[in-house]
Write an enzyme that holds these catalytic residues in place. Sequence first.
Site, PDB file in Angstrom:
ATOM      1  N   ARG A 173       0.866  -1.187   0.000  1.00 26.30           N
ATOM      2  CA  ARG A 173       0.000   0.000   0.000  1.00 26.30           C
ATOM      3  C   ARG A 173       0.901   1.236   0.000  1.00 26.30           C
ATOM      4  NH1 ARG A 173      -4.953  -1.538   1.861  1.00 26.30           N
ATOM      5  NH2 ARG A 173      -5.543   0.566   2.399  1.00 26.30           N
ATOM      6  N   GLU A 178       4.503   8.540   0.803  1.00 24.57           N
ATOM      7  CA  GLU A 178       5.166   7.694  -0.196  1.00 24.57           C
ATOM      8  C   GLU A 178       4.807   8.145  -1.617  1.00 24.57           C
ATOM      9  OE1 GLU A 178       5.756   3.357   1.975  1.00 24.57           O
ATOM     10  OE2 GLU A 178       3.741   3.901   1.292  1.00 24.57           O
ATOM     11  N   SER A 205     -11.246   3.164  -1.160  1.00 19.95           N
ATOM     12  CA  SER A 205     -11.524   2.451   0.106  1.00 19.95           C
ATOM     13  C   SER A 205     -11.476   3.387   1.309  1.00 19.95           C
ATOM     14  CB  SER A 205     -10.510   1.321   0.297  1.00 19.95           C
ATOM     15  OG  SER A 205      -9.185   1.849   0.304  1.00 19.95           O
ATOM     16  N   HIS A 325      36.099   1.971 -36.753  1.00 22.89           N
ATOM     17  CA  HIS A 325      37.528   2.318 -36.666  1.00 22.89           C
ATOM     18  C   HIS A 325      38.099   1.708 -35.392  1.00 22.89           C
ATOM     19  CE1 HIS A 325      40.709   5.306 -35.278  1.00 22.89           C
ATOM     20  NE2 HIS A 325      41.203   4.848 -36.414  1.00 22.89           N
ATOM     21  N   ASN A 326      39.333   1.173 -35.475  1.00 25.79           N
ATOM     22  CA  ASN A 326      39.959   0.554 -34.291  1.00 25.79           C
ATOM     23  C   ASN A 326      38.957  -0.338 -33.556  1.00 25.79           C
ATOM     24  OD1 ASN A 326      42.305   1.878 -34.911  1.00 25.79           O
ATOM     25  ND2 ASN A 326      42.226   3.322 -33.216  1.00 25.79           N
ATOM     26  N   GLU A 355      38.054  -2.904 -38.592  1.00 31.76           N
ATOM     27  CA  GLU A 355      39.491  -2.679 -38.759  1.00 31.76           C
ATOM     28  C   GLU A 355      40.292  -3.655 -37.914  1.00 31.76           C
ATOM     29  OE1 GLU A 355      42.842   0.869 -38.590  1.00 31.76           O
ATOM     30  OE2 GLU A 355      40.924   1.171 -37.585  1.00 31.76           O
ATOM     31  N   ASP A 357      44.243  -4.146 -36.840  1.00 30.94           N
ATOM     32  CA  ASP A 357      45.563  -3.504 -36.801  1.00 30.94           C
ATOM     33  C   ASP A 357      46.586  -4.563 -36.374  1.00 30.94           C
ATOM     34  OD1 ASP A 357      47.494  -1.588 -36.709  1.00 30.94           O
ATOM     35  OD2 ASP A 357      46.420  -0.241 -35.361  1.00 30.94           O
ATOM     36  N   HIS A 370      46.648  -1.340 -30.820  1.00 28.22           N
ATOM     37  CA  HIS A 370      46.952  -0.012 -31.363  1.00 28.22           C
ATOM     38  C   HIS A 370      48.451   0.203 -31.180  1.00 28.22           C
ATOM     39  CE1 HIS A 370      45.653   3.634 -33.136  1.00 28.22           C
ATOM     40  NE2 HIS A 370      45.907   4.409 -32.111  1.00 28.22           N
ATOM     41  N   GLU A 404      45.299  -3.387 -41.413  1.00 22.57           N
ATOM     42  CA  GLU A 404      46.472  -2.510 -41.364  1.00 22.57           C
ATOM     43  C   GLU A 404      47.642  -3.410 -40.985  1.00 22.57           C
ATOM     44  OE1 GLU A 404      47.901   1.571 -39.137  1.00 22.57           O
ATOM     45  OE2 GLU A 404      45.761   1.129 -39.316  1.00 22.57           O
ATOM     46  N   ILE A 660      14.284  18.036 -10.453  1.00 20.33           N
ATOM     47  CA  ILE A 660      13.322  17.632 -11.484  1.00 20.33           C
ATOM     48  C   ILE A 660      13.732  18.290 -12.795  1.00 20.33           C
ATOM     49  CG2 ILE A 660      10.912  17.859 -12.232  1.00 20.33           C
ATOM     50  CD1 ILE A 660      10.176  17.481  -9.254  1.00 20.33           C
ATOM     51  N   ASP A 662      14.031  20.183 -16.290  1.00 24.17           N
ATOM     52  CA  ASP A 662      13.447  21.338 -16.998  1.00 24.17           C
ATOM     53  C   ASP A 662      13.672  21.089 -18.493  1.00 24.17           C
ATOM     54  OD1 ASP A 662      13.088  22.512 -14.481  1.00 24.17           O
ATOM     55  OD2 ASP A 662      15.022  23.529 -14.559  1.00 24.17           O
ATOM     56  N   ASP A 717      19.784  24.211 -18.015  1.00 24.68           N
ATOM     57  CA  ASP A 717      20.482  24.728 -16.841  1.00 24.68           C
ATOM     58  C   ASP A 717      21.026  26.103 -17.200  1.00 24.68           C
ATOM     59  OD1 ASP A 717      22.313  25.308 -14.750  1.00 24.68           O
ATOM     60  OD2 ASP A 717      22.490  23.163 -14.313  1.00 24.68           O
TER      61      ASP A 717
END
Length: 767
Positions: A173, A178, A205, A325-326, A355, A357, A370, A404, A660, A662, A717
């Site tokens: 409940r 709450e 109720s 990439h990579n 990719e 290498d 890398h 590569e 909250i 915005d 903000d």
Amino acid sequence: VCCSGAYRHMLTPEERLLLPFNLGGVNRSQGDDNLQSMLVGTVMRKIKSRTWKKQRYFKLQDDCMTIWYKSKKAGNAHSTFSVNDVEAIREGHQSEVLLSIADEFPADRCFTLVFRSRRSNLDLVAESAEEAQSWIKGMRKLIESLENMGEREKLDQWIGDWFKKADKNNDGRMNFKEVQDLLRMMNVDMNEHHALRLFMMADKSQTGSLEDDEFVLFYKMLTEREDILRVFQEYSTDGQKLSQSDLEDFLREEQLERGDVHQHAQQLIEGYEPSDTAKLLKAMTFDGFLMYLGSSEGSIFNPQRRGIFQDMTRPLCHYFISSSHNTYLMEDQLRGQSSVEGYIRALNRGCRCVEVDCWDGANGEPIVYHGHTLTSKILFKDVVNAVLNYAFKVSEYPVILSIENHCCVEQQRVMAQHLNHILGDKLLKSTLEGKVSSRLPSPEDLKGKILVKAKKIGGLEENCNGILGDSFTGLVSDEDEAAEIDEENLHRDSQRLSKELSDCVVYCKSVHFISFRHSQSHFKFYEVTSFTESKARKHLREAGESEFVCHNSRQLTRIYPTGFRTDSSNFNPQEMWNAGCQIVALNFQTAGEGMDLNDGLFSQNGQCGYVLKPSFMRDNEKRFDPDMPQKRDDYQPVVLTIQVISGQQLPKVNIKKDSIVDPLVRVEIHGVPMDQAKQETRYIENNGFNPVWYDTLHFTIHAPELAIVRFVVEDYDKTSKNDFVGQYTLPLSCMQQGYRHIHLLSRDGTSISPSSLFVHVRIKDLE
């Protein structure tokens, strides 16, 4: 209370609000031994490395949606994750971590939970094979049932989750205190008097607290959609329901539907109307209308563009190709972790060019990392195995391995051996039908094939005529040197290339770019040039965009981030797509605008990783110039009008209890330079739950075929940078007109249901 009796106007206002929600969610555990076992709980080992193996107690919560786990030593501290966050379950030693302990724990006790987005996987070892199977089968059943869940069930689950969060003392409940805490958690800033009035209306109720059904009624009053009710009443002849004729008028006049609108209206009533009585009378109640507008058919993305709808028989160079990439990196370019998981995740997102290498490794085994950095290393053969296993799980169209190569001749031979032995007949080793054509084959021709893009000794013609014979190595001249080497490296040493590795290259021979004029006069359709983003911009400035577009109508070009992006950030790919560049490689591991645009472009055409370029970019006679789209023969600009009406259940971004959102909405147009634009709505103070704007934004778009629209929601903000809330990105060509919901995605591109925007869209030719 169920609304399967009369129409809404035959119910009381409270009853009309109270649809058959199920706060407990969907009970999936009945009669399923695996789920029953998960509900009881199991001790398993969580594995992070060969040396980090800790016991944890795992348990499925009663909602059948949450996994709870804790350490035996951690007191009350515990962790949870949602089943919704789990994308897949891999059985056995299918991760690098579990492979590293394969000698200690058998495969039948091991499994991996793969999470959505960029979250690390969870590697687990059960006490027995039977317990492992219980969790594997149970989790798969839960994931499958979630994927098959309807909109109503998803909402049930969401409301139920909030009820549990707010019911602090677990008595089933909720008192008014709450409820007030819950409103703050749900991003609702409501004055106490109004909240108390709704609370008392819902408290049938009169006990001073809300039980399940009363909480649902409270939620329904809280989420009344006045914005949709206005539309409903505008088209409803009697203000209470939409007859089939009313619904057809709405579909024609607002949604701008063509074709058999009569039949579609019937299908919508059958599919979304909850009232059996209304169905019999061929009518749609407000609740059915709400369900339709919240569904995939009512979303902004045109369902007819979801599957494969484009011609897949054009040459490869006529498509934009989703490219990474990579691919091996999970983090930054200096100290980040290398992992085969990078390949699995990219391929599972529809990426078609990855990719690799390659460098000399210990014991004669080539490695992937890398180079000249502190990034970790993985074996080349493990990468090839991952590609074999995942290349065609989500798309049957070809995968390109962009290699590569920094290896010595001996280890190049080992690379060729792995490619041949592991990939077998999936590896494209010769031209189609043994002939040299005058153009690249199509994605359709190459279905199920893996192509290697790398340096090559000689050309296709010599290979097919057997001119090269059996020479073991060849010297790749400076001119043939692949342009993968960063432009910052001024010296280009020639490299010895093994014939075995060279023979793995067919339609994607990496060559050094000299000039557009040279490429045109020495044109070979199978040659691929690569540029860093900055080098590509230099060519755009010096030679002009139309030259680049023309070059890309004949052969493939790969663009990749400059070496200065050590944080694995991305450039905006739109600039390169405008020039017709096909392989625009991005760091898939990094969320943000670049990957949003990539996900947006490739969300169409079955998410297969190939999108057909507009016709004016495929014809090298047309000379399209992105800087002057108005010079095109078939130039037809459009005006895009978007009315941002409302938002629903936006996620809370600030963890402070009383904070909250915005919210404001920014609509961005990404396209040719003339079309680049951004406009924003006002921000709505303290309401992330159901903000209402009715703000209208107008855009003139000169090359609509190339335009991508990105919706971004931010938390305004005034003192610092706005916080990101959610986004959704799609091609303009895939937008449905009329009243539409936009189902927002997180920064990672995953769903944040039920967060959405409600908009009205119009696209008209500019007179």
